[in-house]
Scaffold this motif. Structure first.
Motif, short mmCIF file in Angstrom:
data_model
loop_
_atom_site.label_atom_id
_atom_site.label_comp_id
_atom_site.label_asym_id
_atom_site.label_seq_id
_atom_site.Cartn_x
_atom_site.Cartn_y
_atom_site.Cartn_z
N ASP A 16 13.17 14.04 -1.33
CA ASP A 16 11.91 13.33 -1.57
C ASP A 16 11.33 12.78 -0.26
O ASP A 16 12.05 12.52 0.70
N PHE A 18 9.36 9.82 1.81
CA PHE A 18 9.12 8.39 1.92
C PHE A 18 8.07 8.21 3.02
O PHE A 18 8.13 8.87 4.05
N ARG A 19 7.10 7.33 2.79
CA ARG A 19 6.07 7.07 3.80
C ARG A 19 6.44 5.81 4.56
O ARG A 19 6.58 4.74 3.97
N GLU A 29 5.71 10.59 7.53
CA GLU A 29 6.42 11.06 6.34
C GLU A 29 7.86 11.35 6.73
O GLU A 29 8.10 12.15 7.65
N ARG A 31 11.57 12.60 5.15
CA ARG A 31 12.21 13.24 4.00
C ARG A 31 13.67 12.79 3.95
O ARG A 31 14.38 12.86 4.95
N GLU A 72 7.66 3.53 1.64
CA GLU A 72 7.16 3.64 0.27
C GLU A 72 7.60 4.96 -0.34
O GLU A 72 7.57 6.01 0.31
N HIS A 73 7.99 4.89 -1.61
CA HIS A 73 8.40 6.06 -2.38
C HIS A 73 7.70 6.00 -3.73
O HIS A 73 7.50 4.92 -4.29
N ALA A 74 7.35 7.16 -4.25
CA ALA A 74 6.59 7.23 -5.50
C ALA A 74 7.27 6.50 -6.65
O ALA A 74 6.60 5.85 -7.46
N LEU A 75 8.59 6.56 -6.76
CA LEU A 75 9.30 5.91 -7.86
C LEU A 75 9.82 4.51 -7.51
O LEU A 75 9.85 3.63 -8.35
N GLY A 77 8.64 2.43 -5.07
CA GLY A 77 7.68 1.51 -4.50
C GLY A 77 7.99 1.26 -3.04
O GLY A 77 8.56 2.10 -2.37
#
Length: 100
Positions: A16, A18-19, A29, A31, A72-75, A77
């Motif tokens: 995944d 992560f920003r 970005e 990974r 930050e990660h989509a799931l 936060g």
């Protein structure tokens, strides 16, 4: 929330993105490329979690210097993580974050 993060939180997130937000430098970005348990001897005194390390890959340029960043990660936060650059390899710049 960073204090609540455990190795189990990340095991299914390998691959995944992560920003990483770097003040003044924009975003990178990263990974997630590895999740590894660490020796129980490296646990922080009184910590209930198993120590672990996260490994990320990002672009060769620009790259993030050693510091605490907001990732930050989509799931998950947003979470603050202390990121250490480990140097480049064939996939880009490697980073490590350790949780004790």
């Amino acid at each position: 929330m960073s204090a609540d993060l455990r190795i189990e939180t990340f095991q299914n997130l390998q691959g995944d993105v992560f920003r990483l937000s770097a003040p003044g430098d924009g975003e990178l970005e990263l990974r997630l490329t590895g999740v590894a348990p660490l020796s129980a001897a490296s646990a922080a005194p009184g910590s209930p979690r198993t120590p672990f390390a996260l490994y990320f890959h990002g672009p060769l340029s620009p790259w993030a210097r050693q510091a605490t960043y907001r990732l930050e990660h989509a799931l998950l936060g947003a979470n603050e993580m202390f990121i250490v650059p480990l140097g480049p390899d064939e996939r880009g710049m490697r980073y490590e974050a350790i949780f004790t």
